[in-house]
Design a protein around this motif. Structure first.
Motif, short mmCIF file in Angstrom:
data_model
loop_
_atom_site.label_atom_id
_atom_site.label_comp_id
_atom_site.label_asym_id
_atom_site.label_seq_id
_atom_site.Cartn_x
_atom_site.Cartn_y
_atom_site.Cartn_z
N ALA A 250 0.81 -1.21 0.00
CA ALA A 250 0.00 0.00 0.00
C ALA A 250 0.84 1.26 0.00
O ALA A 250 0.42 2.29 -0.52
CB ALA A 250 -0.93 0.01 1.21
N HIS A 251 2.04 1.19 0.55
CA HIS A 251 2.82 2.41 0.77
C HIS A 251 4.11 2.47 -0.05
O HIS A 251 4.77 3.51 -0.06
CB HIS A 251 3.14 2.55 2.25
N PRO B 176 -7.64 4.50 -12.38
CA PRO B 176 -6.26 4.85 -12.76
C PRO B 176 -5.24 3.83 -12.29
O PRO B 176 -4.29 3.51 -13.02
CB PRO B 176 -6.05 6.20 -12.06
N SER B 177 -5.41 3.29 -11.08
CA SER B 177 -4.44 2.31 -10.59
C SER B 177 -4.51 1.01 -11.41
O SER B 177 -3.48 0.37 -11.65
CB SER B 177 -4.68 2.01 -9.11
N GLY C 28 -4.09 -3.48 -9.30
CA GLY C 28 -3.83 -2.09 -8.93
C GLY C 28 -4.44 -1.80 -7.58
O GLY C 28 -5.35 -2.48 -7.12
N SER C 29 -3.93 -0.77 -6.94
CA SER C 29 -4.49 -0.32 -5.67
C SER C 29 -4.23 1.15 -5.53
O SER C 29 -3.21 1.67 -5.99
CB SER C 29 -3.87 -1.08 -4.49
N ARG C 30 -5.17 1.84 -4.91
CA ARG C 30 -5.04 3.28 -4.76
C ARG C 30 -3.88 3.67 -3.84
O ARG C 30 -3.34 4.75 -3.95
CB ARG C 30 -6.34 3.88 -4.23
N GLY C 31 -3.49 2.78 -2.94
CA GLY C 31 -2.38 3.06 -2.05
C GLY C 31 -2.57 4.31 -1.22
O GLY C 31 -1.66 5.09 -1.06
N THR D 139 0.52 0.62 -7.42
CA THR D 139 -0.26 1.74 -6.92
C THR D 139 0.02 2.98 -7.76
O THR D 139 0.95 3.02 -8.57
CB THR D 139 0.09 2.07 -5.45
N THR D 140 -0.79 4.00 -7.55
CA THR D 140 -0.61 5.24 -8.30
C THR D 140 0.70 5.94 -7.93
O THR D 140 1.14 6.83 -8.64
CB THR D 140 -1.79 6.20 -8.05
N LYS D 141 1.34 5.53 -6.84
CA LYS D 141 2.63 6.11 -6.47
C LYS D 141 3.72 5.74 -7.48
O LYS D 141 4.76 6.38 -7.51
CB LYS D 141 3.05 5.62 -5.08
N THR D 142 3.48 4.71 -8.29
CA THR D 142 4.50 4.30 -9.24
C THR D 142 4.66 5.30 -10.37
O THR D 142 5.55 5.16 -11.20
CB THR D 142 4.15 2.92 -9.85
N HIS D 143 3.80 6.32 -10.43
CA HIS D 143 3.99 7.41 -11.40
C HIS D 143 5.25 8.20 -11.08
O HIS D 143 5.86 8.80 -11.95
CB HIS D 143 2.79 8.36 -11.37
N ASP D 144 5.62 8.20 -9.79
CA ASP D 144 6.81 8.95 -9.38
C ASP D 144 8.06 8.28 -9.91
O ASP D 144 8.20 7.05 -9.83
CB ASP D 144 6.89 9.04 -7.85
#
Length: 319
Positions: free
Chosen positions: A132-133, A179-180, A276-279, A307-312
């Protein structure tokens, strides 16, 4: 290979974590990237009598030596694998350490025993909180001795360590329009291309009667039409994701059912499930979304959570 093209693997000396090390090595060979092993330890503190409520910390020398021994075993396991391996011990909560280090990685891999009951529900703090994180995709590798049934696995206290890791030849990804999920689809396509694997995109629509979540729809609603509409949407999403991967073929299935149940069922016949997960942060993020959480709990094969954090973009590793 960029600075962030490294597979981060959390190890603790258990058969489950060593099984994850084996899986990570197979992944690293396919992707041509190095592995960084991390073993963390937490130094307990105890209330010190007569020190006005202060705390006395235990000498961490023995703990650090134990962590180093765990890493040595994992490194020896990877000797001759052809994969570049580095390692480090870290003091702190295992999940927090891996989340922090994930900023400079392309993938984090951890193992889980997947025992029954409450332990299975939580998966352990690392394999539950980390996906998740983490700032990159996470793969949770369930451990099961070869030929062992789920019932046998849940009754074991000590499991032999198996070195065989099956190649990823079949991948299934859950797609729900979020999106995720689109990021998960994009990553699944990359994995299918790298492994030369068959990829299937699954969209679940619980429109049936009985326990279906959309069973409340009026009888006049054409359930088949609902499935067709979802299938058209799935085609649009998949075709868009394939723009830069013209040689990858993706099978598409829209099925009547609950996503977590369908993906768990698929996990018995494929080599990796991608979700996918929103995280999100806080308690909701700790438990992931209901689908990814349920799949992690019950999957028979490795699960990649995106998660959507993988955009970073990954930062330069600091190990």
């Amino acid at each position: 290979m960029t600075d962030g093209d490294v597979v981060l693997v959390g190890v603790d000396g258990s058969p489950a974590s060593l099984n994850a090390v084996d899986w990570a090595a197979a992944y690293a060979r396919v992707h041509g990237c190095p592995i960084h092993l991390v073993c963390s330890y937490t130094v307990p503190s105890f209330a010190a009598a007569g020190l006005d409520g202060g705390y006395a910390a235990v000498d961490d020398t023995v703990l650090a030596q134990g962590a180093a021994a765990v890493l040595a075993e994992a490194e020896e396991r990877l000797s001759g694998s052809g994969v570049t391996v580095t390692s480090a011990t870290a003091s702190g909560d295992a999940a927090a350490v891996l989340v922090d280090l994930s900023r400079g990685a392309s993938l984090v891999v951890v193992g889980t025993r997947g025992r029954g009951g409450f332990a299975e529900r939580l998966l352990g703090t690392v394999s539950s909180a980390l996906p998740a994180h983490a700032h990159c995709p996470t793969v949770v590798v369930p451990y099961r001795a070869e030929g062992e049934s789920t019932v046998q696995r849940e009754s074991h206290q000590h499991w032999p360590v198996t070195r065989e890791v099956l190649p990823v030849r079949r991948i299934v990804v859950g797609v729900d329009g979020s999106p995720s999920a689109e990021l998960a689809l994009e990553r699944a396509i990359v994995e299918a291309e790298a492994w030369g694997a068959e990829l299937t995109a699954v969209a679940a629509v619980p429109v049936g009667t009985g326990a279906g979540l959309l069973a409340w729809l009026p009888a006049a609603v054409d359930h088949e039409a609902v499935l067709r509409d979802v299938a058209e949407g799935l085609d649009v999403v998949v075709d868009r994701a394939l723009t830069d991967h013209p040689d990858v073929q993706v099978r598409r299935h829209v099925l009547d059912g609950v996503g977590s149940a369908l993906l768990t069922e698929f996990s018995t016949a494929v080599d990796m499930v991608v979700v996918g997960s929103r995280g999100r942060g806080g308690f909701a993020g700790l438990l992931l979304g209901s689908t990814s959480q349920a799949v992690l709990h019950h999957s028979a094969c490795p699960v990649m959570v995106v998660t959507t954090k993988t955009h970073d973009a990954p930062t330069t590793p600091h190990w």
